[in-house]
Design a protein around this motif. Structure first.
Motif, PDB file in Angstrom:
ATOM      1  N   MET A   1     -14.817 -43.572  10.250  1.00 40.64           N
ATOM      2  CA  MET A   1     -14.855 -45.029  10.094  1.00 40.64           C
ATOM      3  C   MET A   1     -13.552 -45.532   9.475  1.00 40.64           C
ATOM      4  SD  MET A   1     -16.794 -47.461  10.799  1.00 40.64           S
ATOM      5  CE  MET A   1     -16.287 -49.152  10.639  1.00 40.64           C
ATOM      6  N   LYS A   2     -13.139 -44.864   8.349  1.00 45.75           N
ATOM      7  CA  LYS A   2     -11.895 -45.274   7.702  1.00 45.75           C
ATOM      8  C   LYS A   2     -10.700 -45.058   8.627  1.00 45.75           C
ATOM      9  CE  LYS A   2     -11.513 -45.378   2.696  1.00 45.75           C
ATOM     10  NZ  LYS A   2     -11.409 -44.586   1.488  1.00 45.75           N
ATOM     11  N   LYS A   3     -10.731 -43.883   9.318  1.00 49.06           N
ATOM     12  CA  LYS A   3      -9.621 -43.564  10.227  1.00 49.06           C
ATOM     13  C   LYS A   3      -9.497 -44.618  11.302  1.00 49.06           C
ATOM     14  CE  LYS A   3      -8.588 -38.658  10.225  1.00 49.06           C
ATOM     15  NZ  LYS A   3      -8.920 -37.359  10.801  1.00 49.06           N
ATOM     16  N   LYS A   4     -10.649 -45.061  11.818  1.00 50.11           N
ATOM     17  CA  LYS A   4     -10.625 -46.053  12.896  1.00 50.11           C
ATOM     18  C   LYS A   4      -9.954 -47.335  12.421  1.00 50.11           C
ATOM     19  CE  LYS A   4     -14.376 -44.973  16.034  1.00 50.11           C
ATOM     20  NZ  LYS A   4     -15.795 -45.209  16.312  1.00 50.11           N
ATOM     21  N   ILE A   5     -10.286 -47.734  11.180  1.00 50.91           N
ATOM     22  CA  ILE A   5      -9.690 -48.975  10.649  1.00 50.91           C
ATOM     23  C   ILE A   5      -8.183 -48.820  10.521  1.00 50.91           C
ATOM     24  CG2 ILE A   5      -9.586 -50.469   8.623  1.00 50.91           C
ATOM     25  CD1 ILE A   5     -12.546 -49.877   8.200  1.00 50.91           C
ATOM     26  N   ILE A   6      -7.749 -47.625  10.027  1.00 52.82           N
ATOM     27  CA  ILE A   6      -6.308 -47.396   9.853  1.00 52.82           C
ATOM     28  C   ILE A   6      -5.598 -47.458  11.197  1.00 52.82           C
ATOM     29  CG2 ILE A   6      -4.586 -45.682   9.200  1.00 52.82           C
ATOM     30  CD1 ILE A   6      -6.524 -44.774   7.012  1.00 52.82           C
ATOM     31  N   TRP A   7      -6.183 -46.760  12.204  1.00 51.16           N
ATOM     32  CA  TRP A   7      -5.517 -46.757  13.511  1.00 51.16           C
ATOM     33  C   TRP A   7      -5.478 -48.151  14.112  1.00 51.16           C
ATOM     34  CZ3 TRP A   7      -2.205 -43.555  15.095  1.00 51.16           C
ATOM     35  CH2 TRP A   7      -2.289 -42.209  14.729  1.00 51.16           C
ATOM     36  N   ALA A   8      -6.590 -48.881  13.955  1.00 50.07           N
ATOM     37  CA  ALA A   8      -6.630 -50.233  14.519  1.00 50.07           C
ATOM     38  C   ALA A   8      -5.584 -51.114  13.869  1.00 50.07           C
ATOM     39  CB  ALA A   8      -8.024 -50.837  14.320  1.00 50.07           C
TER      40      ALA A   8
ATOM     41  N   VAL B   1      -2.769 -50.089  12.466  1.00 52.76           N
ATOM     42  CA  VAL B   1      -1.436 -49.665  12.913  1.00 52.76           C
ATOM     43  C   VAL B   1      -1.135 -50.247  14.290  1.00 52.76           C
ATOM     44  CG1 VAL B   1      -0.144 -47.671  13.742  1.00 52.76           C
ATOM     45  CG2 VAL B   1      -1.271 -47.577  11.528  1.00 52.76           C
ATOM     46  N   ILE B   2      -2.135 -50.178  15.201  1.00 57.33           N
ATOM     47  CA  ILE B   2      -1.893 -50.680  16.561  1.00 57.33           C
ATOM     48  C   ILE B   2      -1.694 -52.192  16.536  1.00 57.33           C
ATOM     49  CG2 ILE B   2      -3.015 -51.026  18.798  1.00 57.33           C
ATOM     50  CD1 ILE B   2      -4.250 -48.207  18.338  1.00 57.33           C
ATOM     51  N   ALA B   3      -2.499 -52.893  15.699  1.00 63.32           N
ATOM     52  CA  ALA B   3      -2.340 -54.351  15.609  1.00 63.32           C
ATOM     53  C   ALA B   3      -0.957 -54.707  15.071  1.00 63.32           C
ATOM     54  CB  ALA B   3      -3.416 -54.935  14.701  1.00 63.32           C
ATOM     55  N   PHE B   4      -0.494 -53.906  14.090  1.00 61.15           N
ATOM     56  CA  PHE B   4       0.825 -54.155  13.516  1.00 61.15           C
ATOM     57  C   PHE B   4       1.907 -53.963  14.560  1.00 61.15           C
ATOM     58  CE2 PHE B   4       4.442 -52.886  10.799  1.00 61.15           C
ATOM     59  CZ  PHE B   4       4.492 -54.026  10.025  1.00 61.15           C
ATOM     60  N   LEU B   5       1.756 -52.883  15.377  1.00 58.64           N
ATOM     61  CA  LEU B   5       2.757 -52.616  16.420  1.00 58.64           C
ATOM     62  C   LEU B   5       2.794 -53.748  17.434  1.00 58.64           C
ATOM     63  CD1 LEU B   5       2.668 -48.842  17.302  1.00 58.64           C
ATOM     64  CD2 LEU B   5       4.561 -50.193  16.453  1.00 58.64           C
ATOM     65  N   ILE B   6       1.594 -54.225  17.833  1.00 60.16           N
ATOM     66  CA  ILE B   6       1.548 -55.313  18.819  1.00 60.16           C
ATOM     67  C   ILE B   6       2.217 -56.559  18.255  1.00 60.16           C
ATOM     68  CG2 ILE B   6      -0.015 -56.890  20.012  1.00 60.16           C
ATOM     69  CD1 ILE B   6      -1.930 -54.488  20.280  1.00 60.16           C
ATOM     70  N   LEU B   7       1.936 -56.840  16.963  1.00 61.33           N
ATOM     71  CA  LEU B   7       2.567 -57.988  16.313  1.00 61.33           C
ATOM     72  C   LEU B   7       4.089 -57.834  16.311  1.00 61.33           C
ATOM     73  CD1 LEU B   7       1.432 -60.504  14.776  1.00 61.33           C
ATOM     74  CD2 LEU B   7       2.016 -59.279  12.691  1.00 61.33           C
ATOM     75  N   GLU B   8       4.533 -56.592  15.974  1.00 63.83           N
ATOM     76  CA  GLU B   8       5.970 -56.332  15.946  1.00 63.83           C
ATOM     77  C   GLU B   8       6.581 -56.563  17.314  1.00 63.83           C
ATOM     78  OE1 GLU B   8       6.832 -52.409  14.503  1.00 63.83           O
ATOM     79  OE2 GLU B   8       8.146 -53.297  13.002  1.00 63.83           O
ATOM     80  N   ILE B   9       5.889 -56.077  18.376  1.00 62.58           N
ATOM     81  CA  ILE B   9       6.451 -56.226  19.723  1.00 62.58           C
ATOM     82  C   ILE B   9       6.524 -57.698  20.092  1.00 62.58           C
ATOM     83  CG2 ILE B   9       5.982 -55.767  22.162  1.00 62.58           C
ATOM     84  CD1 ILE B   9       4.815 -53.070  21.205  1.00 62.58           C
ATOM     85  N   LEU B  10       5.459 -58.454  19.732  1.00 66.49           N
ATOM     86  CA  LEU B  10       5.450 -59.885  20.051  1.00 66.49           C
ATOM     87  C   LEU B  10       6.598 -60.600  19.362  1.00 66.49           C
ATOM     88  CD1 LEU B  10       1.682 -60.858  20.006  1.00 66.49           C
ATOM     89  CD2 LEU B  10       3.228 -60.674  21.956  1.00 66.49           C
ATOM     90  N   ILE B  11       6.845 -60.218  18.092  1.00 68.52           N
ATOM     91  CA  ILE B  11       7.969 -60.850  17.392  1.00 68.52           C
ATOM     92  C   ILE B  11       9.286 -60.356  17.969  1.00 68.52           C
ATOM     93  CG2 ILE B  11       9.118 -61.095  15.158  1.00 68.52           C
ATOM     94  CD1 ILE B  11       6.361 -60.785  13.878  1.00 68.52           C
ATOM     95  N   GLY B  12       9.330 -59.032  18.238  1.00 65.40           N
ATOM     96  CA  GLY B  12      10.578 -58.425  18.645  1.00 65.40           C
ATOM     97  C   GLY B  12      11.109 -58.929  19.963  1.00 65.40           C
ATOM     98  N   ILE B  13      10.191 -59.304  20.895  1.00 65.46           N
ATOM     99  CA  ILE B  13      10.652 -59.774  22.204  1.00 65.46           C
ATOM    100  C   ILE B  13      11.507 -61.024  22.055  1.00 65.46           C
ATOM    101  CG2 ILE B  13       9.790 -60.864  24.316  1.00 65.46           C
ATOM    102  CD1 ILE B  13       7.577 -58.757  24.277  1.00 65.46           C
TER     103      ILE B  13
END
Lengths: 85, 159, 264
Positions: free
Chosen positions: C1-8, C10-22
């Motif tokens: 459960m905790k791992k799932k939250i961490i991975w989610a 991280v992925i949300a952060f990456l998507i945010l970064e990509i959206l900003i980065g473009i």
């Protein structure tokens, strides 16, 4: 367009010569000093109580084998700063 | 005269030639470290540490070459008002100088690193003395690549 | 459960970064001009146009940080050390052992210099990790050349003090010519030995400068190319933390080694 005169060509050749001198001059000392450092490492691994003596001998040897590199440096600096067009 | 042509050519020569020596040296160190770990599997952590620290120092000639290559590539943004033939020759010469100059020290530092790994395989308890000797030897054997860096920067910026 | 939250996250952060980065346009035109200020030594406008003010601010900041940390550690010294005091004791003890291993008992006199060189250069190299856009003072030639000149004068002063001025000068005429047991100073090698000493100074300071500047510019270019997504973290760990600490250690070790070569 650049106007090319004889003096310009001499200056350009001096630049190229400086690069070639330092570039090729750095190969030999680099490999040689590294060889000395490697042998010193093996020596220290075998007799760590003599580490100070081994390191000092290594540094003296490296200083001598670096002298050709320093000749290249001197020649390159001379070519850059002394050869004026 | 086309300045960009010689800047790009010099940059390619610099990093292309400069990566040869460091690559070979790092590979040598890794192979010796593998042999040492085969001989002393208990000391694998210490041997890996010596190998990694040595490799980080070994690749600094290649980093110098990359630095000069980047300077050359981005030199086209800062074209001086008056281009002379000496400027253009200086660009090409800077690339050649740093490229060949990084070859020898890269191989040499790699040799020192490889021998240190061999020594670690013989006597892993002498880690500190071996690491110190290796770092001093590598740093001194890289001084010729530092001279090449100085000459390249003089050719790039001072001329 | 905790791992799932961490991975989610991280992925949300990456998507945010990509959206900003473009939306960030890579800007490379400042590279190659911003960081090398030393072209002012070529003969023009040297005196006060040549001083690099941001480098000075950061240098003074690092020095203040070290002094405050040392004062905090030494505020109440106990026989059974607390955490900060323990760190400082281990640090000082390690460098004390290093110096006495290299130079014997008189090497302990150089311990303060070597240890403070290490801690100053190490913290200066790590300044680039702070995400405020500060430049490392060691990526400025003025800082490294200044430190190199300090080491140069210390090593030659120590050589004159321990060997005597006569032997110090005669050492420049090595290797001596020996005829019938009489040693004659070799005049030919004197200029080369002098150039060799200056070469030590140049290689000592340019090694640190080149490594730190190279790391900083590589990080700048690669971060620009990937638009600041994910990769700069690893680059900062390698070039900032690891190479920074190793190069600081190499610099201080070389300072000690130059002293030992000249003194012996």
């Amino acid at each position: 367009m650049v106007e090319i005169t004889g003096a310009e060509i001499i200056r350009a050749a001096a630049m190229l010569g400086a690069g070639l001198a330092m570039g090729f001059g750095a190969i030999g000392p680099g490999v040689g000093e590294g060889y000395a450092a490697g042998k010193a490492c093996e020596g220290v691994a075998r007799e760590p109580e003599n580490a100070g003596l081994i390191t000092r001998t290594m540094l003296v040897g490296q200083a001598v084998s670096e002298s050709t590199g320093i000749y290249s440096l001197v020649i390159a600096l001379l070519l850059i700063f002394v050869v004026k067009a | 005269m086309n300045m960009e042509l010689y800047a790009y050519l010099g940059g390619a020569l610099s990093i292309g030639l400069g990566a040869i020596g460091a690559g070979y040296g790092i590979g040598m160190a890794a192979s010796e470290a593998t042999k040492a770990i085969t001989r002393q599997p208990n000391a694998s952590g210490k041997i890996t540490k010596v190998m990694l620290v040595g490799q980080a120092v070994t690749e600094s000639p290649a980093i110098f070459a990359l630095l000069i290559a980047l300077f050359l590539v981005f030199k086209v943004y800062h074209v001086p008002e008056q281009i002379t033939l000496a400027n253009i020759a200086g660009l090409l010469a800077a690339g050649i100088c740093m490229g060949f100059g990084a070859m020898g020290p890269g191989v040499g530092s790699g040799m020192a690193n490889a021998s240190a790994c061999t020594g670690m395989g013989v006597q892993p308890e002498n880690e500190n003395a071996i690491m110190r000797t290796m770092l001093i030897g590598q740093a001194v054997s890289q001084s010729t690549s530092v001279y090449a860096l100085v000459i390249s920067m003089l050719l790039l910026f001072v001329i | 459960m905790k791992k799932k939250i961490i991975w989610a996250s991280v992925i949300a952060f990456l998507i945010l970064e990509i959206l900003i980065g473009i939306n960030i346009k890579p800007d490379m035109s400042s590279i190659g001009e911003a960081r090398h200020k030393f072209h002012s030594i070529a003969g023009h406008e040297l005196p006060f146009g040549g001083i690099n003010v941001p480098t000075m601010y950061v240098t003074w900041g690092v020095m203040a940080f070290i002094i405050i940390l040392a004062l905090l550690a030494m505020r109440n010294v106990k026989l059974v050390p607390g955490r900060l005091q323990l760190v400082f004791e281990m640090f000082v003890g390690a460098f004390d052992k290093l110096c006495s291993d290299t130079l014997g008992e008189r090497g302990r006199k150089f311990m303060p210099l070597v240890a403070s060189l290490f801690i100053f250069i190490c913290l200066c190299n790590w300044v680039g990790l702070i995400p405020l856009g500060w430049e490392e003072p060691t990526s400025d030639l003025n800082t490294t050349l200044g430190l190199g000149i300090i080491c140069f004068f210390v090593s030659h002063g120590a050589a004159i003090r321990y060997k005597g001025i006569k032997k110090y000068i005669l050492d420049y005429f090595e290797p001596m010519i020996e005829i019938k047991g009489v040693k004659i100073p070799n005049v030919v090698f004197m200029p080369l030995n002098v150039v060799g000493e200056i070469g030590k100074l140049i290689s000592h300071s340019f090694r640190l400068y080149g490594n730190i500047l190279g790391g900083a510019i590589i990080m700048q270019v690669v971060s620009n190319l990937v638009r600041y997504i994910a990769l700069p973290v690893g680059l900062n760990l390698f070039f900032g933390l690891f190479v920074g600490a190793v190069q600081a250690f190499v610099f201080s070790m070389l300072a000690l080694t130059y002293v030992s070569v000249l003194v012996e």
